[in-house]
Design an enzyme around this catalytic site. Structure first.
Site, PDB file in Angstrom:
ATOM      1  N   ASN A   9       1.092  -1.105   0.223  1.00 39.56           N
ATOM      2  CA  ASN A   9      -0.209  -0.022   0.112  1.00 39.56           C
ATOM      3  C   ASN A   9       0.650   1.243   0.038  1.00 39.56           C
ATOM      4  O   ASN A   9       1.835   1.475   1.135  1.00 39.56           O
ATOM      5  CB  ASN A   9      -0.680   0.250   1.329  1.00 39.56           C
ATOM      6  CG  ASN A   9      -1.752   1.509   1.561  1.00 39.56           C
ATOM      7  OD1 ASN A   9      -1.866   2.144   0.509  1.00 39.56           O
ATOM      8  ND2 ASN A   9      -3.054   1.422   2.398  1.00 39.56           N
ATOM      9  N   LYS A  11       0.503   4.606  -0.323  1.00 41.69           N
ATOM     10  CA  LYS A  11      -0.753   5.341   0.134  1.00 41.69           C
ATOM     11  C   LYS A  11      -0.491   6.792  -0.554  1.00 41.69           C
ATOM     12  O   LYS A  11      -0.102   6.747  -1.892  1.00 41.69           O
ATOM     13  CB  LYS A  11       0.026   5.439   1.867  1.00 41.69           C
ATOM     14  CG  LYS A  11       0.047   4.325   2.082  1.00 41.69           C
ATOM     15  CD  LYS A  11      -0.213   4.201   3.638  1.00 41.69           C
ATOM     16  CE  LYS A  11      -0.027   3.629   4.393  1.00 41.69           C
ATOM     17  NZ  LYS A  11      -0.374   3.242   6.520  1.00 41.69           N
ATOM     18  N   HIS A  96      -9.682   1.077   5.467  1.00 44.40           N
ATOM     19  CA  HIS A  96      -8.612   1.160   5.797  1.00 44.40           C
ATOM     20  C   HIS A  96      -8.740   2.136   6.939  1.00 44.40           C
ATOM     21  O   HIS A  96      -9.149   3.078   6.534  1.00 44.40           O
ATOM     22  CB  HIS A  96      -7.389   1.663   4.684  1.00 44.40           C
ATOM     23  CG  HIS A  96      -5.841   1.549   5.465  1.00 44.40           C
ATOM     24  ND1 HIS A  96      -5.458   2.410   6.343  1.00 44.40           N
ATOM     25  CD2 HIS A  96      -4.623   0.982   5.703  1.00 44.40           C
ATOM     26  CE1 HIS A  96      -4.335   2.761   6.632  1.00 44.40           C
ATOM     27  NE2 HIS A  96      -3.320   1.497   5.505  1.00 44.40           N
ATOM     28  N   GLU A  98      -6.495   5.054   7.802  1.00 49.55           N
ATOM     29  CA  GLU A  98      -6.602   6.094   7.385  1.00 49.55           C
ATOM     30  C   GLU A  98      -7.982   7.009   7.597  1.00 49.55           C
ATOM     31  O   GLU A  98      -7.722   7.808   7.233  1.00 49.55           O
ATOM     32  CB  GLU A  98      -5.378   6.455   6.505  1.00 49.55           C
ATOM     33  CG  GLU A  98      -3.831   5.854   7.166  1.00 49.55           C
ATOM     34  CD  GLU A  98      -2.925   5.094   6.894  1.00 49.55           C
ATOM     35  OE1 GLU A  98      -2.618   5.618   5.159  1.00 49.55           O
ATOM     36  OE2 GLU A  98      -1.799   4.763   7.176  1.00 49.55           O
ATOM     37  N   GLU A 168      -4.809  -4.628  10.622  1.00 46.86           N
ATOM     38  CA  GLU A 168      -4.220  -3.606  10.563  1.00 46.86           C
ATOM     39  C   GLU A 168      -4.201  -2.805  11.665  1.00 46.86           C
ATOM     40  O   GLU A 168      -5.051  -2.319  11.860  1.00 46.86           O
ATOM     41  CB  GLU A 168      -4.109  -2.605   9.757  1.00 46.86           C
ATOM     42  CG  GLU A 168      -3.674  -3.162   8.578  1.00 46.86           C
ATOM     43  CD  GLU A 168      -3.521  -2.013   7.359  1.00 46.86           C
ATOM     44  OE1 GLU A 168      -2.217  -2.768   6.571  1.00 46.86           O
ATOM     45  OE2 GLU A 168      -3.857  -1.591   7.067  1.00 46.86           O
ATOM     46  N   GLY A 174       2.496   2.392  10.415  1.00 44.97           N
ATOM     47  CA  GLY A 174       3.503   3.765  10.569  1.00 44.97           C
ATOM     48  C   GLY A 174       4.281   4.072  12.097  1.00 44.97           C
ATOM     49  O   GLY A 174       4.778   4.635  11.780  1.00 44.97           O
ATOM     50  N   SER A 213       3.669  -2.660   9.909  1.00 43.80           N
ATOM     51  CA  SER A 213       4.987  -2.533  10.276  1.00 43.80           C
ATOM     52  C   SER A 213       5.199  -3.613  10.191  1.00 43.80           C
ATOM     53  O   SER A 213       6.525  -3.883  10.334  1.00 43.80           O
ATOM     54  CB  SER A 213       5.805  -1.714  12.220  1.00 43.80           C
ATOM     55  OG  SER A 213       5.322  -0.226  12.011  1.00 43.80           O
TER      56      SER A 213
END
Ligand code: 13P
Length: 251
Positions: A9, A11, A96, A98, A168, A174, A213
């Site tokens: 991904n 992003k 996701h 985010e 996730e 991250g 990660s």
């Protein structure tokens, strides 16, 4: 037997130059990826045409990071699932964290997107995960199973015969703080059992990816867990060497 899947991904990263060189390195390494495993990359919308062109004769599959559930219309700035399907997109990330956190996507919106992606013939990768506070309160299973149920209610359990689920944990995205293989396995097991309670065959075939990660140094022990079928990789998927090393462990 479930085939392994590793998806990058990207992003909101990439330039024409960096995407070209990253794909060239990935393509040069494709023959080293384990037989029967699958690899995909999810570029930004603007990079999709060039990725499609560069990967035209490659086994690497193309994914998108988001899709609008409407077919078309006055939705400034949006891209529909149908448009992506026409472009040869294979996977679409749905829900996701985010998108949920920064763009206020509700469980209902995520469920609509999942439905639209499948209706357009693509494979949704449904992302689920808890915050650190939720984990510390012991709510991890409740949270991720509720996120899963919101989609099952709309699409039905049979839809998961052609879908992927990615766990996730938000606190691992991250941050460099990966869930331990045992922590990830425990959640993956709960997810599979939850699906199995409704359909054992679908549960047995459902690919469950771990994201948060993932890097070359931890991929092998994560992927060795019985209910972890691969990874959804953020930062490390932008570095050719790291991503190639992760893909190599997916056998
Ligand atoms: P990182 O691998 O950068 O933690 O991101 C994970 C992720 O969000 C993939 O979708």
């Amino acid at each position: 037997m479930r085939s392994r899947l590793v998806v990058g991904n990207w992003k909101m990263h990439g330039s024409i130059e960096s995407v070209t060189s990253l794909l060239a390195e990935l393509q040069a390494a494709t023959s080293e990826f384990p037989k029967g495993s699958e690899v995909g990359v999810c570029p930004t919308f603007v990079h999709l045409p060039m990725v499609r062109e560069q990967l035209a004769s490659s086994a690497i599959r193309i994914g998108a990071q988001n899709a609008n559930a409407q077919e078309q219309g006055a939705f400034t700035g949006e891209v529909s699932a149908q448009m992506l399907a026409e472009f040869g997109v294979h996977y679409v990330l749905v829900g996701h964290s985010e998108r949920r956190q920064l763009f206020a996507e509700s469980d209902a919106t995520v469920a609509e997107k999942f439905l639209a992606v499948q209706a357009s013939g693509m494979t949704p990768i449904l992302c689920l995960g808890e915050t650190l506070e939720q984990r510390e309160r012991g709510e991890t299973d409740t949270v991720v199973l509720a996120q899963l149920d919101a989609v099952i209610r709309v699409s039905g359990i049979a839809a998961f015969a052609k879908a992927v689920v990615a766990y996730e944990p938000i606190w691992a995205i991250g941050t460099g703080r990966t869930a331990s293989p045992e922590q990830a396995q425990a959640v993956h097991k709960s997810l599979r059992q939850h699906v199995a309670a409704q359909d054992e065959e679908i549960a047995a075939g459902l690919r469950l990816l771990y994201g948060g990660s993932v890097k070359a140094a931890n991929a092998a022990e994560l992927f060795a867990q019985p209910d972890i079928d691969g990874g959804l990789v953020g930062g490390a998927s932008l570095q050719a060497n790291e991503f190639i090393a992760i893909c190599r462990t997916a056998d």
